[in-house]
Design a protein around this motif. Structure first.
Motif, PDB file in Angstrom:
ATOM      1  N   GLN A 316       0.821  -1.208   0.000  1.00 18.77           N
ATOM      2  CA  GLN A 316       0.000   0.000   0.000  1.00 18.77           C
ATOM      3  C   GLN A 316       0.857   1.261   0.000  1.00 18.77           C
ATOM      4  O   GLN A 316       0.526   2.253  -0.653  1.00 18.77           O
ATOM      5  CB  GLN A 316      -0.921   0.006   1.227  1.00 18.77           C
ATOM      6  N   CYS A 319       1.777   2.898  -3.280  1.00 17.97           N
ATOM      7  CA  CYS A 319       0.711   3.223  -4.231  1.00 17.97           C
ATOM      8  C   CYS A 319       0.962   4.510  -5.009  1.00 17.97           C
ATOM      9  O   CYS A 319       0.598   4.615  -6.182  1.00 17.97           O
ATOM     10  CB  CYS A 319      -0.633   3.312  -3.498  1.00 17.97           C
ATOM     11  N   ALA A 334      -3.430  -3.746  -3.954  1.00 13.12           N
ATOM     12  CA  ALA A 334      -2.716  -3.081  -2.859  1.00 13.12           C
ATOM     13  C   ALA A 334      -2.927  -3.859  -1.568  1.00 13.12           C
ATOM     14  O   ALA A 334      -4.065  -4.162  -1.194  1.00 13.12           O
ATOM     15  CB  ALA A 334      -3.224  -1.652  -2.692  1.00 13.12           C
ATOM     16  N   CYS A 359      -4.605   0.490  -5.965  1.00 17.79           N
ATOM     17  CA  CYS A 359      -4.059   1.788  -5.584  1.00 17.79           C
ATOM     18  C   CYS A 359      -4.940   2.944  -6.048  1.00 17.79           C
ATOM     19  O   CYS A 359      -4.768   4.080  -5.621  1.00 17.79           O
ATOM     20  CB  CYS A 359      -2.642   1.948  -6.144  1.00 17.79           C
TER      21      CYS A 359
END
Length: 361
Positions: A316, A319, A334, A359
């Protein structure tokens, strides 16, 4: 009437030859300059991908289990890599710098952004080897724990920083047992418990040294970015219930941790986790199963696409670098934890990947 005298063929030829010679000399200078001028930059390119569920050159499995039942599987769980051109002891030349900028799949970065300040090639290799070993240790613990088996651990002081609060109060091999009187079992939780306060506040750290328990009180300092800390490096020491070995060859660094943990889970549980699908990914993993960001995310996505993977698991925290850089035909999910990664792989295996977090959403 007298005609003006025109240059003869020989003079015109001499001028043309002189022009060609001048251009050739200039081109030679440019070529030599591009070849021999060295620049303190590194070029990140897509590197090879390796199937964590696959076999090594000698036919043995990349992930092997001794002392517990393991299972045959299928499909692919690729870990991805970045190939780096240049290092602090061998700078790239001008042509390599230029080609790196022209190649859409490459990224040119200052060496210090890739390798840190004042590190030799040997130090970089040793650091990457140590990070890979730590990554494999965490991956093994997280993978085994995901099957419901306990993996006890002790959290040891590995390094003490100079001129920081822990100097003279903590020593390497001290076992940290608590923070502010609360027992803590994971390195990540110890770090959070210490940093979750204002700089200048006191912190009480419970330790075990030479089989004796004691409490050490320190005043936190700013260890960077306004973050409170005491200046120690902490590493987990695991007591595995059985042996799991991971052989990643000459690859270094911590970024394959999440994919290793998924592979360990797969070989320790019946049935094929991917149900035959090809899934790639990247991300560090800590002893709590948190997935952390890595470098070279664009190059790793390109490598996954080139290996014909159609799904990619991305941290994450990467992203911002993923959006707008996803290769055509690759679906990126993600994830922030091992559990989220495991859920994603199971959903992809069932054909339900469309609703997984990306993302962009």
């Amino acid at each position: 009437m007298i005609d003006p005298v025109q240059p003869g063929p020989s003079k015109r030829g001499e001028r043309i030859a002189g022009g060609i010679l001048l251009v050739s000399v200039l081109l030679l200078i440019v070529v030599l300059a591009g070849t021999f001028i060295k620049l303190p930059y590194a070029v990140e390119r897509p590197g090879p991908v390796t199937d964590t569920l696959g076999s090594l050159d000698d036919g043995s499995d990349l992930v092997q289990v001794t002392g517990a039942k393991s299972y045959q599987t299928e499909g692919d769980l690729y870990f991805t890599t970045v190939r780096i051109l240049g290092n602090p002891e061998e700078h790239i030349n001008g042509w390599e710098w230029l080609i790196g900028h022209l190649d859409p799949d490459s990224t040119v970065l200052p060496e210090k952004d890739v390798f840190g300040e004042d590190r030799t090639e040997k130090e970089i290799e040793e650091m990457n080897t140590a990070m890979m070993q730590g990554s494999q240790d965490n991956s093994t613990a997280v993978g085994i724990r995901s099957t419901g088996t306990k993996v006890p651990q002790e959290n040891l002081v590995a390094r003490v920083g100079e001129d920081l609060p822990a100097e003279g109060k903590l020593k390497p091999e001290d076992v940290i047992t608590s923070v502010d009187g609360t027992r803590i079992d994971r390195v990540s939780e110890i770090v959070s418990a210490i940093s979750d306060r204002e700089v200048g506040e006191k912190v009480r750290v419970g330790i075990r040294r030479d089989d004796r328990a004691r409490t050490v009180t320190m005043t936190t300092e700013d260890i960077g970015g306004g973050r409170a800390g005491i200046g120690v490096g902490i590493e987990p020491k695991y007591d595995y219930p059985y042996e799991v070995s991971i052989d990643a060859g000459r690859v270094g660094g911590p970024s394959a941790g999440m994919m290793f943990a998924l592979a360990v889970h797969d070989v320790l549980t019946p049935g094929a986790l991917t149900k035959g699908k090809s899934i790639a990914g990247t991300g560090t993993i800590n002893d709590s199963g948190d997935v952390g960001p890595i470098g070279g995310i664009h190059q790793k996505m390109v490598g996954a696409r080139d290996a014909d993977a159609t799904w990619f698991l991305a941290p994450q925290d990467n992203c911002s670098s993923v959006v707008g850089a996803i290769p055509e035909g690759l679906n990126v999910v993600a994830v922030g934890t091992f559990d989220e990664a495991l859920t994603a792989v199971k959903s992809i295996a069932k054909g339900d990947g469309a609703d997984l977090p990306t993302c962009e959403k």
